[in-house]
Design an enzyme around this catalytic site. Sequence first.
Site, PDB file in Angstrom:
ATOM      1  N   HIS A  78       0.830  -1.201   0.000  1.00  0.00           N
ATOM      2  CA  HIS A  78       0.000   0.000   0.000  1.00  0.00           C
ATOM      3  C   HIS A  78       0.870   1.260   0.000  1.00  0.00           C
ATOM      4  CE1 HIS A  78      -3.601   2.353   0.679  1.00  0.00           C
ATOM      5  NE2 HIS A  78      -3.105   2.866   1.793  1.00  0.00           N
ATOM      6  N   ASP A  81       2.292   1.868  -3.383  1.00  0.00           N
ATOM      7  CA  ASP A  81       1.260   2.424  -4.258  1.00  0.00           C
ATOM      8  C   ASP A  81       1.158   3.937  -4.056  1.00  0.00           C
ATOM      9  OD1 ASP A  81      -0.910   2.315  -6.132  1.00  0.00           O
ATOM     10  OD2 ASP A  81      -2.305   2.414  -4.442  1.00  0.00           O
TER      11      ASP A  81
END
Length: 110
Positions: A78, A81
């Site tokens: 995450h 990202d």
Amino acid sequence: MDNEENENIPFQIILHAGESKADSFLAMQSARKGNFEEADKYMKTAIDELQQAHQIQTNMMVKEANGEKIGFSVMFVHAQDHLSMAIFAKDIAKEYIEGFKLFYERGLLK
């Protein structure tokens, strides 16, 4: 690297990447209004925040390259990202700002 430190690293990346992305968008909004000095200030902050996030990532890669076991989690994915999107936002903001400068120079925006 202990577990607590390992768990904190993704949040640091997310924090700096998020600040960078937000400042990139503020830079575009400033440029759209013709305030290029303010846009430049936001871009400098965006780049600084991005560099901090990238340094954290680089430190992790160096540790792993040196043989240190680095445990990865969904939170790391995450964070990556967020970092990728911040890099993209910074690159797009630079292009938008240059475009707005041309529009203002040619009198297409006032």
